[in-house]
Enzyme design. Structure first.
Site, mmCIF file in Angstrom:
data_model
loop_
_atom_site.group_PDB
_atom_site.id
_atom_site.type_symbol
_atom_site.label_atom_id
_atom_site.label_comp_id
_atom_site.label_asym_id
_atom_site.label_seq_id
_atom_site.Cartn_x
_atom_site.Cartn_y
_atom_site.Cartn_z
ATOM 1 N N ASP A 10 39.039 32.129 34.075
ATOM 2 C CA ASP A 10 40.262 32.445 33.587
ATOM 3 C C ASP A 10 40.517 32.714 32.134
ATOM 4 O O ASP A 10 40.376 31.490 31.677
ATOM 5 C CB ASP A 10 41.443 31.802 34.435
ATOM 6 C CG ASP A 10 42.505 32.390 34.532
ATOM 7 O OD1 ASP A 10 42.950 33.110 33.593
ATOM 8 O OD2 ASP A 10 43.084 32.093 35.592
ATOM 9 N N CYS A 50 48.195 33.420 42.552
ATOM 10 C CA CYS A 50 47.722 33.918 41.284
ATOM 11 C C CYS A 50 48.939 33.813 40.374
ATOM 12 O O CYS A 50 49.481 34.774 40.467
ATOM 13 C CB CYS A 50 47.092 35.083 41.323
ATOM 14 S SG CYS A 50 46.382 35.556 39.513
ATOM 15 N N HIS A 84 49.106 34.012 36.930
ATOM 16 C CA HIS A 84 49.274 35.066 35.891
ATOM 17 C C HIS A 84 49.576 36.403 36.346
ATOM 18 O O HIS A 84 50.275 37.192 35.638
ATOM 19 C CB HIS A 84 47.785 35.076 34.999
ATOM 20 C CG HIS A 84 46.871 36.225 35.651
ATOM 21 N ND1 HIS A 84 45.933 35.857 36.683
ATOM 22 C CD2 HIS A 84 46.629 37.477 35.249
ATOM 23 C CE1 HIS A 84 45.371 37.138 36.801
ATOM 24 N NE2 HIS A 84 45.584 37.901 35.898
#
EC number: 4.2.1.77
Length: 354
Positions: free
Chosen positions: A269, A104, A106
């Protein structure tokens, strides 16, 4: 003074269930709930083994963190765990509405700030403008570089990915409601299916989010049904995480290119998607549309937030030609909380509405 103390006092709760102490952040609008205390030990000799143990024995923690009433179906979480890698400062397990991701971006951008600010890495030498944080993700070791001043984070974060590569290019997939569509599948720590939204009859910049989610979900389901995803080095990593619809502007340009990522169980997202940007850079490099060290901007159609990315060097992943990708973005703190469970609560482990 009494009023100030009352704010920090925990409400009535089951004393057998420790409170989950969390720090909340967001990167480009995409939330991240970081657990820094209260999680039971996650057993396993390796990070991937810990991921399996968490899924099999501690999944109620994920549900309490990301489901309602404490979260929502698009909440994202991170559990910090020890790493078996000697160079790693921390290990992390990523949580979402369906389960556990392998990467991931972010979250890595946010965790870089968190690790520095909360003392999980040694303070950089006096006068340093950047701190290095080695984060062991399920896909491998990722290196984050955190802008800092006086030993505290103060600006954007960038990270260098695991080797990113293209698994399949111009794959013909029969998508229900859309017919046969040419799809690319690329890996940036997780596998994504890529297609221009125009091929599905949509404009990624102006279409309703619900329409984009429906189209992306149909694409994900079709790819899963018609194409076998294999990772060359680990069976645990061999799954399609989601689909990314783009504006089709893959050739190098100084202007931002827009996309939206729909992953897990129709989770949207809010950011441009760090691992998705990684995979999209690998795809553009594979097709000769991007050269090494050419930086591109990627915009989220959901929030307008922007990440930048570039391929910094060539690499290998099994027999696949790959690239190491640098992704940069800005994370922000949004608060802290102690999440408790009250004895007798029938919804103690959370729920989702759809």
């Amino acid at each position: 003074m009494e009023a100030a103390l009352a704010v920090t006092r925990l409400p009535p709760h089951d004393p057998r269930t420790p409170a989950l102490s969390v720090v909340d952040m967001h990167t480009g609008g995409e939330p991240l709930r970081i657990v820094h205390a209260g999680c039971p030990e996650v057993a396993g000799p390796t990070l991937l083994a810990k991921r399996r143990y968490m899924r099999q024995h501690l999944d109620y923690i994920r549900r309490r963190l990301v489901f309602e009433p404490r979260g929502h179906r698009d909440m994202y979480g991170a559990i910090l765990v020890p790493s078996e890698l000697p160079d790693a400062h921390l290990g992390v397990l990523f949580l979402h509405n369906e389960g556990y991701s392998s990467m991931c971006g972010h979250a890595v951008l946010a965790l870089g700030r968190f690790a520095l600010d909360f003392g999980l890495v040694p303070a950089p030498p006096e006068g340093s403008r950047e701190a290095q944080v080695n984060i062991h993700c399920p896909c491998g070791l990722v290196t984050a570089f955190v802008e800092c001043e006086g030993g505290r984070s103060c600006g954007p974060v960038r990270f260098h990915s695991v080797p990113a590569f293209v698994l399949a290019s111009d794959l013909t997939v029969d998508v229900p409601g859309h017919g046969k569509v040419l799809v690319d599948i690329a890996y940036g720590g997780a596998f994504y299916a890529f297609v221009s939204a125009e091929k599905l009859g949509l404009d990624v910049c102006s279409a309703k989010t619900r329409d984009l989610v429906d189209a992306a979900s149909a694409l994900t389901g079709a790819v899963k049904a018609q194409f076998k995803i294999n990772h060359p080095e680990s069976e645990d990593l061999g799954f399609l995480y989601g689909s990314i619809l783009t504006d089709g502007k893959d050739a190098y340009s100084e202007e931002a290119t827009t996309n939206i990522c729909v992953f897990a169980d129709e989770q949207v997202d809010r950011s441009p998607t760090g691992s998705g940007v990684t995979a999209r850079i690998a795809l553009q490099y594979h097709k000769g549309l991007l050269q090494l060290n050419q930086t591109r901007a990627f915009k989220s159609s959901a929030t307008g937030s922007v990440f930048t990315g570039c391929a910094v060097r060539e690499a290998k992943c099994g027999d696949f030609k790959a690239v190491i990708v640098e992704v940069a973005g800005q994370a922000h703190y949004t608060g802290t909380a102690n999440l408790t469970v009250e004895d007798g609560d029938p919804l103690r482990d959370g729920f989702l509405l759809k």
